[in-house]
Write a protein that holds these residues in place. Structure first.
Motif, mmCIF file in Angstrom:
data_model
loop_
_atom_site.group_PDB
_atom_site.id
_atom_site.type_symbol
_atom_site.label_atom_id
_atom_site.label_comp_id
_atom_site.label_asym_id
_atom_site.label_seq_id
_atom_site.Cartn_x
_atom_site.Cartn_y
_atom_site.Cartn_z
ATOM 1 N N GLY A 1 0.841 -1.196 0.000
ATOM 2 C CA GLY A 1 0.000 0.000 0.000
ATOM 3 C C GLY A 1 0.870 1.239 0.000
ATOM 4 O O GLY A 1 1.808 1.353 -0.769
ATOM 5 N N SER A 2 0.557 2.163 0.897
ATOM 6 C CA SER A 2 1.336 3.401 0.966
ATOM 7 C C SER A 2 1.422 3.861 2.410
ATOM 8 O O SER A 2 0.572 3.535 3.241
ATOM 9 N N ARG A 3 2.499 4.604 2.698
ATOM 10 C CA ARG A 3 2.731 5.195 4.031
ATOM 11 C C ARG A 3 2.562 4.147 5.130
ATOM 12 O O ARG A 3 1.839 4.350 6.095
ATOM 13 N N THR A 4 3.289 3.034 4.968
ATOM 14 C CA THR A 4 3.101 1.900 5.878
ATOM 15 C C THR A 4 3.937 1.982 7.150
ATOM 16 O O THR A 4 3.742 1.176 8.054
ATOM 17 N N TYR A 5 4.894 2.940 7.226
ATOM 18 C CA TYR A 5 5.602 3.149 8.491
ATOM 19 C C TYR A 5 4.649 3.942 9.394
ATOM 20 O O TYR A 5 4.815 5.127 9.638
ATOM 21 N N ALA A 6 3.636 3.279 9.917
ATOM 22 C CA ALA A 6 2.580 3.969 10.649
ATOM 23 C C ALA A 6 1.780 2.965 11.475
ATOM 24 O O ALA A 6 1.911 1.753 11.296
ATOM 25 N N GLU A 7 0.953 3.492 12.357
ATOM 26 C CA GLU A 7 0.127 2.614 13.192
ATOM 27 C C GLU A 7 -1.062 2.053 12.415
ATOM 28 O O GLU A 7 -1.551 0.958 12.728
ATOM 29 N N PHE A 8 -1.518 2.791 11.406
ATOM 30 C CA PHE A 8 -2.581 2.312 10.507
ATOM 31 C C PHE A 8 -2.165 2.627 9.075
ATOM 32 O O PHE A 8 -1.557 3.664 8.807
ATOM 33 N N ALA A 9 -2.501 1.739 8.141
ATOM 34 C CA ALA A 9 -2.151 1.961 6.733
ATOM 35 C C ALA A 9 -3.193 1.315 5.846
ATOM 36 O O ALA A 9 -3.850 0.336 6.229
ATOM 37 N N VAL A 10 -3.349 1.867 4.649
ATOM 38 C CA VAL A 10 -4.277 1.335 3.657
ATOM 39 C C VAL A 10 -3.498 0.490 2.664
ATOM 40 O O VAL A 10 -2.462 0.914 2.142
ATOM 41 N N LEU A 11 -3.995 -0.723 2.396
ATOM 42 C CA LEU A 11 -3.382 -1.618 1.421
ATOM 43 C C LEU A 11 -4.247 -1.688 0.171
ATOM 44 O O LEU A 11 -5.477 -1.751 0.263
ATOM 45 N N SER A 12 -3.593 -1.692 -0.989
ATOM 46 C CA SER A 12 -4.300 -1.841 -2.259
ATOM 47 C C SER A 12 -4.186 -3.257 -2.801
ATOM 48 O O SER A 12 -4.902 -3.633 -3.729
#
Length: 297
Positions: A91-102
């Motif tokens: 997905g995008s911006r995955t260095y995070a507590e929540f992320a969206v996967l495509s």
């Protein structure tokens, strides 16, 4: 939520752990509570602004594209996955507590979140470049910079397909390459002759970007039999630079199958917290990786 971000292009010191709004799953997407995120060379290349001419991004920007975690939102039109499922994907911006996967797949039984986060991009890349270079069963493939994540995947996938692989890496990783079924040799002075002694090269992959494109063309005898994922100057030698992903869902499905059958295992060399993102990028850029590096959330 917390997310790693950067507001200007530059070295690892531009990375900041910031408070950010939570993303939400759009049509065809899922959101996960991230448990781990893969650390890939593309992450620090984007941070340095290397791709701005071909794929510009707006600042401030998040970091990361691979992750594993627990589904907590399912977007419109998505079937076959539900809240609470353990998945890994891109997905995008995955260095995070929540992320969206495509793109995603269910995590194979017995795989940890840390292990799972290290697979998506590297397996997609490995499958793509093996296909693009046109190497077949019974032939010999040379892999320059073979001990990292993509190299580890290439060696195992090639072995499964009946392709013999010569892998180059540092002295400390020779036994690791042999353990993955490769004929191993070190890089550095005299490496071309060492490779020649191991056999005729039908195709070659440059995974490290260490300035060896000319030699790889020499060893194969044809620039069309060489693919690079790391040297932006490769086209100057008539060599294709492969940077555009193929079907990530198909790659994830094949990765899950290979892992489940015990045909693919990429070890996690080191884990980092989100606050240690700069250290992760420094280590990734230095190379000499054995397997994968991941962020743990």
């Amino acid at each position: 939520m917390k997310r790693v971000s950067f507001a200007e292009f530059g070295g690892p010191d531009v990375l900041r752990l910031v408070d950010a709004d939570e993303p939400h799953a759009g049509p065809g997407q899922v959101r996960i509570a991230v448990r781990a995120a893969g650390v890939n060379p593309v992450d620090w290349r984007v941070r340095e602004g290397q791709f701005q001419k071909v794929n510009p991004i707006e600042l401030p920007a998040g970091v990361g594209q691979d992750a594993s975690g627990v589904v907590d939102e399912v977007g419109e039109g998505v079937e076959g996955v539900k809240v609470g499922d353990h998945v890994f994907g891109e997905g995008s911006r995955t260095y995070a507590e929540f992320a969206v996967l495509s793109a995603w797949a269910r995590m194979p039984e017995g795989l940890t979140f840390e292990e799972a986060a290290g697979y998506p991009s590297v397996v997609e890349t490995a499958l793509r470049i093996i296909r693009e270079v046109g190497v077949r069963a019974g032939q010999m493939l040379l892999v320059s910079g073979a001990s990292g994540g993509v190299g580890s995947a290439v060696l195992q996938i090639a072995r499964e397909r009946g392709i013999t692989v010569i892998g180059t890496a540092g002295a400390a990783n020779q036994e690791y390459l042999r353990g993955l079924g490769a004929l191993a040799t070190t890089y550095g002075e005299g490496w071309v002759e060492r490779v020649r002694r191991l056999g005729h090269i039908d195709a070659a992959l440059d995974l490290a970007g260490s300035g060896v494109i000319r030699e790889l063309v020499e060893l194969t005898g044809d620039s069309r039999k060489v693919i690079s994922i790391a040297d932006l100057a490769a086209p100057e030698f008539g060599v294709r630079f492969s940077g555009v992903a193929g079907s990530v869902p198909d790659a994830l499905a094949e990765a899950a199958d290979l892992i489940s059958r015990g045909k693919l295992h990429i070890p996690v060399e080191k884990s980092y917290t989100l606050a240690e993102a700069a250290a992760a990028h420094i280590d990734s850029r230095a190379g000499h990786t054995r397997g994968r590096r991941v962020m743990v959330v």
